[in-house]
Design an enzyme around this catalytic site. Structure first.
Site, short mmCIF file in Angstrom:
data_model
loop_
_atom_site.label_atom_id
_atom_site.label_comp_id
_atom_site.label_asym_id
_atom_site.label_seq_id
_atom_site.Cartn_x
_atom_site.Cartn_y
_atom_site.Cartn_z
N GLY A 72 -3.88 -5.05 -3.10
CA GLY A 72 -2.99 -5.11 -1.97
C GLY A 72 -3.01 -6.44 -1.24
N ASP A 75 -19.71 -1.21 1.17
CA ASP A 75 -18.94 -0.34 2.06
C ASP A 75 -19.02 -0.96 3.45
OD1 ASP A 75 -18.04 1.63 3.83
OD2 ASP A 75 -19.05 3.27 2.77
N VAL A 76 -17.86 -1.32 4.03
CA VAL A 76 -17.88 -2.04 5.31
C VAL A 76 -18.39 -1.19 6.46
CG1 VAL A 76 -16.03 -3.62 4.63
CG2 VAL A 76 -15.44 -1.47 5.80
N ASN A 88 -9.73 -6.90 6.59
CA ASN A 88 -8.54 -6.27 6.00
C ASN A 88 -8.81 -4.85 5.52
OD1 ASN A 88 -5.91 -6.21 4.38
ND2 ASN A 88 -7.43 -6.12 2.74
N TYR A 147 -4.78 6.12 11.88
CA TYR A 147 -4.47 4.73 11.61
C TYR A 147 -3.99 4.02 12.87
CZ TYR A 147 -2.65 0.77 8.85
OH TYR A 147 -2.40 -0.47 8.32
N THR A 163 2.44 -2.56 -1.39
CA THR A 163 1.08 -2.41 -1.90
C THR A 163 0.88 -0.96 -2.33
OG1 THR A 163 0.11 -1.74 0.23
CG2 THR A 163 0.28 -4.12 -0.21
N PRO A 164 -0.19 -0.67 -3.07
CA PRO A 164 -0.46 0.72 -3.41
C PRO A 164 -0.59 1.62 -2.18
CG PRO A 164 -1.77 -0.72 -4.81
CD PRO A 164 -1.10 -1.61 -3.78
N MET A 165 -1.14 1.10 -1.07
CA MET A 165 -1.27 1.92 0.13
C MET A 165 0.09 2.28 0.71
SD MET A 165 -3.31 1.26 3.73
CE MET A 165 -1.91 0.58 4.61
#
Length: 267
Positions: free
Chosen positions: A16, A63-64, A90, A157, A192-194
């Site tokens: 992405g 993993d953030v 991101n 989100y 993007t895929p998302m």
């Protein structure tokens, strides 16, 4: 196009927008470290970018939202590439289903918020102190139109992206007087895929070219938009030449309550 120097660290780098940023920054001369959870896919991405651009790249699986993993990842980046000059937060999840808040799965809802907010916080916590010591650095938090206008079917989100804007403003305020600056960049609607997975974008065709996102972030990295620190910029909507020439005043492009009138006590 090798007009940039230094080290960039991009999270969510394997696909992405993150993938576009990694390649764009590498093309312009930066050494680029990419973070993502899927180590195999990330390694493939970073190897492809290195082969295409000749830039130094590094893949670090992490993993953030995991504090120890983030600290270890940043230490590895510094050891192998050098101190981070540009941090791009991101990485982040999206609501699994388009449902009102009360119908959302609590664990998935919180995972979305945590991926953006805890993730962004942990990366800043690990990177920014070294920027301050060197008095040099730029932080970009990926914002969204949902940062400023909540979508009820994407409540997690929306909450997460709004929180990131507050984090950016807090960073910018704390960094005032230094040559370290923080920015919100909304990428528009990039194919993007998302975004393809989101029902709200089914049939959509007016995509924001990813090149516009890369141009905006590279202008920030080059120090061309420093007057916008702590504020919101929108790729594909903001004309780059215009924002270079504008110095925003007061609370322009920041989150504020709109007063109901002159007598409003919170005005």
């Amino acid at each position: 196009m090798g007009d940039l120097t230094g080290v960039a660290l991009v999270t969510g780098a394997s696909t992405g927008i993150g993938r576009h940023l990694v390649e764009g920054l590498a093309t312009r001369g930066m050494a680029v470290a990419g973070l993502a959870r899927n180590g195999e896919r990330l390694a493939t991405t970073m190897d492809e970018v290195a082969a295409a651009t000749g830039a130094r790249t590094l893949a670090v699986a992490a993993d953030v939202t995991d504090r120890a993993a983030v600290d270890a990842a940043v230490a590895q980046v510094v050891e192998q590439l050098g101190s981070v000059d540009l941090l791009v937060n991101n990485a982040g999840l999206i609501d699994e289903f388009e449902v009102p808040l009360w119908e959302a799965d609590p664990d998935q809802w919180w995972d979305v918020v945590s991926s953006h907010v805890r993730g962004g916080f942990l990366l800043c916590r690990a990177v920014v102190p070294w920027m301050v010591l060197r008095n040099r650095g730029r932080i970009v938090n990926l914002a969204s139109g949902m940062s400023v206008r909540a979508r009820p079917e994407y409540s997690a989100y929306s909450v997460a992206k709004t929180a990131l804007m507050r984090m950016t403003e807090a960073l910018a305020g704390g960094l005032e007087g230094s040559d370290v600056r923080a920015f919100d960049v909304a990428p528009g609607v990039v194919d993007t895929p998302m975004t393809r997975s989101m029902p709200m974008w089914q049939g959509f065709t007016d995509w924001t070219p990813p090149e516009r996102v890369v141009e905006l972030v590279t202008a920030i990295a080059a120090g061309e938009l420093d007057q916008w620190s702590g504020r919101f910029l929108r790729a594909g909507g903001d004309d780059l030449d215009t924002v270079r020439a504008v110095t925003p005043e007061d609370a322009a492009r920041q989150l504020r309550l709109r007063p109901y009138g002159d007598a409003d006590p919170v005005a």
